[in-house]
Design a protein around this motif. Structure first.
Motif, mmCIF file in Angstrom:
data_model
loop_
_atom_site.group_PDB
_atom_site.id
_atom_site.type_symbol
_atom_site.label_atom_id
_atom_site.label_comp_id
_atom_site.label_asym_id
_atom_site.label_seq_id
_atom_site.Cartn_x
_atom_site.Cartn_y
_atom_site.Cartn_z
ATOM 1 N N GLU A 242 0.835 -1.209 0.000
ATOM 2 C CA GLU A 242 0.000 0.000 0.000
ATOM 3 C C GLU A 242 0.868 1.257 0.000
ATOM 4 O O GLU A 242 0.557 2.243 -0.665
ATOM 5 C CB GLU A 242 -0.944 -0.007 1.215
ATOM 6 N N ARG A 243 1.940 1.196 0.767
ATOM 7 C CA ARG A 243 2.860 2.342 0.806
ATOM 8 C C ARG A 243 3.464 2.579 -0.585
ATOM 9 O O ARG A 243 3.536 3.705 -1.072
ATOM 10 C CB ARG A 243 3.954 2.053 1.837
ATOM 11 N N PHE A 244 3.858 1.488 -1.218
ATOM 12 C CA PHE A 244 4.437 1.601 -2.563
ATOM 13 C C PHE A 244 3.410 2.200 -3.531
ATOM 14 O O PHE A 244 3.719 3.114 -4.295
ATOM 15 C CB PHE A 244 4.907 0.229 -3.059
ATOM 16 N N ASP A 245 2.191 1.677 -3.475
ATOM 17 C CA ASP A 245 1.138 2.156 -4.386
ATOM 18 C C ASP A 245 0.879 3.647 -4.228
ATOM 19 O O ASP A 245 0.687 4.369 -5.207
ATOM 20 C CB ASP A 245 -0.179 1.399 -4.139
ATOM 21 N N MET A 246 0.874 4.090 -2.987
ATOM 22 C CA MET A 246 0.608 5.497 -2.719
ATOM 23 C C MET A 246 1.706 6.373 -3.360
ATOM 24 O O MET A 246 1.425 7.376 -4.011
ATOM 25 C CB MET A 246 0.593 5.700 -1.201
ATOM 26 N N ILE A 247 2.952 5.957 -3.168
ATOM 27 C CA ILE A 247 4.076 6.739 -3.708
ATOM 28 C C ILE A 247 4.103 6.637 -5.233
ATOM 29 O O ILE A 247 4.362 7.614 -5.934
ATOM 30 C CB ILE A 247 5.387 6.282 -3.047
ATOM 31 N N PHE A 248 3.777 5.459 -5.742
ATOM 32 C CA PHE A 248 3.716 5.273 -7.200
ATOM 33 C C PHE A 248 2.681 6.221 -7.793
ATOM 34 O O PHE A 248 2.949 6.927 -8.761
ATOM 35 C CB PHE A 248 3.362 3.816 -7.527
ATOM 36 N N LYS A 249 1.510 6.248 -7.193
ATOM 37 C CA LYS A 249 0.427 7.107 -7.722
ATOM 38 C C LYS A 249 0.832 8.575 -7.728
ATOM 39 O O LYS A 249 0.577 9.295 -8.687
ATOM 40 C CB LYS A 249 -0.859 6.911 -6.932
ATOM 41 N N SER A 250 1.470 9.017 -6.621
ATOM 42 C CA SER A 250 1.788 10.452 -6.592
ATOM 43 C C SER A 250 2.939 10.789 -7.545
ATOM 44 O O SER A 250 3.013 11.890 -8.060
ATOM 45 C CB SER A 250 2.090 10.906 -5.168
ATOM 46 N N ASN A 251 3.824 9.840 -7.819
ATOM 47 C CA ASN A 251 4.959 10.114 -8.714
ATOM 48 C C ASN A 251 4.639 9.889 -10.187
ATOM 49 O O ASN A 251 5.324 10.405 -11.051
ATOM 50 C CB ASN A 251 6.155 9.233 -8.350
ATOM 51 N N MET A 252 3.632 9.055 -10.462
ATOM 52 C CA MET A 252 3.400 8.639 -11.850
ATOM 53 C C MET A 252 2.051 9.121 -12.384
ATOM 54 O O MET A 252 1.503 8.536 -13.310
ATOM 55 C CB MET A 252 3.502 7.107 -11.958
ATOM 56 N N LYS A 253 1.531 10.177 -11.801
ATOM 57 C CA LYS A 253 0.268 10.753 -12.283
ATOM 58 C C LYS A 253 0.343 11.046 -13.782
ATOM 59 O O LYS A 253 1.338 11.578 -14.253
ATOM 60 C CB LYS A 253 0.010 12.073 -11.546
ATOM 61 N N ASN A 254 -0.705 10.728 -14.490
ATOM 62 C CA ASN A 254 -0.799 11.019 -15.937
ATOM 63 C C ASN A 254 0.346 10.427 -16.742
ATOM 64 O O ASN A 254 0.720 10.977 -17.776
ATOM 65 C CB ASN A 254 -0.830 12.540 -16.201
ATOM 66 N N PHE A 255 0.909 9.336 -16.285
ATOM 67 C CA PHE A 255 2.012 8.738 -17.032
ATOM 68 C C PHE A 255 1.435 7.696 -17.971
ATOM 69 O O PHE A 255 0.781 6.756 -17.530
ATOM 70 C CB PHE A 255 3.019 8.104 -16.061
ATOM 71 N N PRO A 256 1.648 7.854 -19.294
ATOM 72 C CA PRO A 256 0.906 7.022 -20.241
ATOM 73 C C PRO A 256 1.401 5.577 -20.412
ATOM 74 O O PRO A 256 0.644 4.740 -20.885
ATOM 75 C CB PRO A 256 1.043 7.777 -21.563
ATOM 76 N N LEU A 257 2.636 5.272 -20.070
ATOM 77 C CA LEU A 257 3.087 3.888 -20.274
ATOM 78 C C LEU A 257 2.355 2.971 -19.304
ATOM 79 O O LEU A 257 2.156 3.300 -18.151
ATOM 80 C CB LEU A 257 4.603 3.759 -20.077
ATOM 81 N N LYS A 258 1.986 1.796 -19.795
ATOM 82 C CA LYS A 258 1.211 0.860 -18.969
ATOM 83 C C LYS A 258 2.146 -0.104 -18.245
ATOM 84 O O LYS A 258 3.143 -0.551 -18.810
ATOM 85 C CB LYS A 258 0.266 0.043 -19.858
ATOM 86 N N PHE A 259 1.771 -0.440 -17.022
ATOM 87 C CA PHE A 259 2.557 -1.403 -16.249
ATOM 88 C C PHE A 259 1.744 -2.665 -16.010
ATOM 89 O O PHE A 259 0.557 -2.600 -15.725
ATOM 90 C CB PHE A 259 2.981 -0.789 -14.909
ATOM 91 N N ILE A 260 2.412 -3.802 -16.137
ATOM 92 C CA ILE A 260 1.765 -5.083 -15.866
ATOM 93 C C ILE A 260 2.327 -5.580 -14.533
ATOM 94 O O ILE A 260 3.542 -5.747 -14.386
ATOM 95 C CB ILE A 260 2.038 -6.087 -17.007
ATOM 96 N N TRP A 261 1.435 -5.801 -13.577
ATOM 97 C CA TRP A 261 1.866 -6.125 -12.208
ATOM 98 C C TRP A 261 1.782 -7.614 -11.906
ATOM 99 O O TRP A 261 2.296 -8.083 -10.902
ATOM 100 C CB TRP A 261 1.009 -5.368 -11.192
ATOM 101 N N ASP A 262 1.088 -8.333 -12.782
ATOM 102 C CA ASP A 262 0.829 -9.727 -12.474
ATOM 103 C C ASP A 262 0.825 -10.540 -13.763
ATOM 104 O O ASP A 262 0.351 -10.069 -14.794
ATOM 105 C CB ASP A 262 -0.554 -9.795 -11.801
ATOM 106 N N ILE A 263 1.355 -11.749 -13.694
ATOM 107 C CA ILE A 263 1.481 -12.614 -14.867
ATOM 108 C C ILE A 263 0.125 -12.862 -15.540
ATOM 109 O O ILE A 263 0.043 -13.074 -16.740
ATOM 110 C CB ILE A 263 2.154 -13.961 -14.464
ATOM 111 N N ASN A 264 -0.971 -12.833 -14.764
ATOM 112 C CA ASN A 264 -2.282 -13.147 -15.343
ATOM 113 C C ASN A 264 -3.005 -11.955 -15.938
ATOM 114 O O ASN A 264 -4.073 -12.085 -16.502
ATOM 115 C CB ASN A 264 -3.170 -13.792 -14.283
ATOM 116 N N GLU A 265 -2.400 -10.767 -15.797
ATOM 117 C CA GLU A 265 -3.057 -9.583 -16.354
ATOM 118 C C GLU A 265 -3.027 -9.626 -17.876
ATOM 119 O O GLU A 265 -2.030 -10.000 -18.465
ATOM 120 C CB GLU A 265 -2.278 -8.335 -15.928
ATOM 121 N N GLN A 266 -4.103 -9.148 -18.471
ATOM 122 C CA GLN A 266 -4.113 -9.114 -19.943
ATOM 123 C C GLN A 266 -3.570 -7.774 -20.423
ATOM 124 O O GLN A 266 -3.780 -6.767 -19.827
ATOM 125 C CB GLN A 266 -5.526 -9.331 -20.464
#
Length: 293
Positions: free
Chosen positions: A269-293
């Motif tokens: 949760e801490r990571f997500d919070m910092i990620f969100k505030s640092n990566m606002k409006n960032f267009p590249l997509k991230f895949i967090w899990d092997i099962n994500e499409q």
């Protein structure tokens, strides 16, 4: 220049691996002469660097593809900022492939002429964090950390080689128009290696036959590379860097979503919070899990 600790050296706001960095080389870096057909692999550490070195070596060198030449991947695509063998880069035959973890503002000025090509490989930062944690505890040239919690703080504060992950990827992406650059994710390579190899070939304007593409894809799978001493940096670890323990290798797991096996709910949760505030409006997509499409 700032000596941060015995493992890091800070040059112009960016952390280098102290054991491998040469300040005189770094000071001359921006005037390094770029050729039009140079190709640069740029990554933040632990984001698929060796894998990309292997893919490009297989694409460019027939002898690498058909195993007729016994040259390790690190020599095919040496690190620009860590010239550990003191190679004369000016004498390398074209096309040269270089590897680098440099931020956009420290690369040679000649790259802004947009003729030389840059392949920027990025990976979801939670997996980068876990990979970096294990790696730092394995090689002797990096500072070991007792817990992931402790490492998480260092990583988020940028007190690691490569400085802050957020600054690295944002810097390159926000200045993409200054360079001839293609962004590709580690997860894309993992999910569909063949179409990623074709994308890379098309960006590099390298035409390979079906058979050659098959050979590249076959030899660039993670499992094949892990057991290939030429691709897995065996020599470097044994002779240049040194490992704290015998078991381990540069290529550890190569999976997507390994962070789930390591981060607590709270750390995540801490990571997500910092990620969100640092990566606002960032267009590249991230895949967090092997099962994500």
């Amino acid at each position: 220049m700032d000596n941060m600790n015995e493992y890091l050296i800070n040059f112009k706001g960016y952390n280098f691996e102290k054991a491998l960095a040469n300040i005189e080389d770094l000071e001359k870096m921006e005037d390094f002469e770029i050729r039009d057909d140079d190709v640069f692999i740029i990554t933040y550490p632990k984001s698929g660097t060796i894998w990309t070195q292997q893919i490009l070596s297989l694409i460019y060198y027939e002898g690498h593809r058909n195993n007729t030449e016994n040259i390790s991947t690190i020599d095919r695509a040496p690190f620009l900022e860590y010239n550990i063998y003191n190679l004369d880069y000016a004498k390398m035959s074209s096309p040269r492939i270089f590897t680098s973890h440099l931020p956009y503002y420290l690369v040679p000025k000649g790259l802004k002429e947009k003729k030389a090509k840059i392949l920027y490989i990025y990976r979801n930062p939670k997996d980068v964090l876990i990979s970096f944690f294990h790696f730092s505890n394995w090689v002797v040239t990096l500072e070991a950390t007792d817990t992931i919690d402790h490492y998480l703080e260092k990583f988020l504060d940028g007190k690691v080689v490569g400085s802050r992950w957020f600054d690295h990827i944002r810097g390159w992406y926000e200045h993409r128009h200054d360079f001839n650059i293609m962004f590709l994710s580690y997860e894309d390579l993992k999910k569909d290696l063949r179409s990623s190899v074709l994308k890379i070939c098309s960006f590099l304007k390298k035409e390979l036959s079906e058979e050659d593409v098959d050979a590249v894809v076959r030899q660039a799978t993670f499992q094949n590379m892990k057991y290939d001493p030429l691709a897995n940096y065996h020599y470097i670890v044994n002779n240049k860097v040194g490992a704290r323990k015998k078991d381990g290798c540069f290529l550890r797991k190569g999976t997507i979503g390994d962070w789930k096996n390591h981060l607590t709910v709270e750390q995540n949760e801490r990571f997500d919070m910092i990620f969100k505030s640092n990566m606002k409006n960032f267009p590249l997509k991230f895949i967090w899990d092997i099962n994500e499409q």
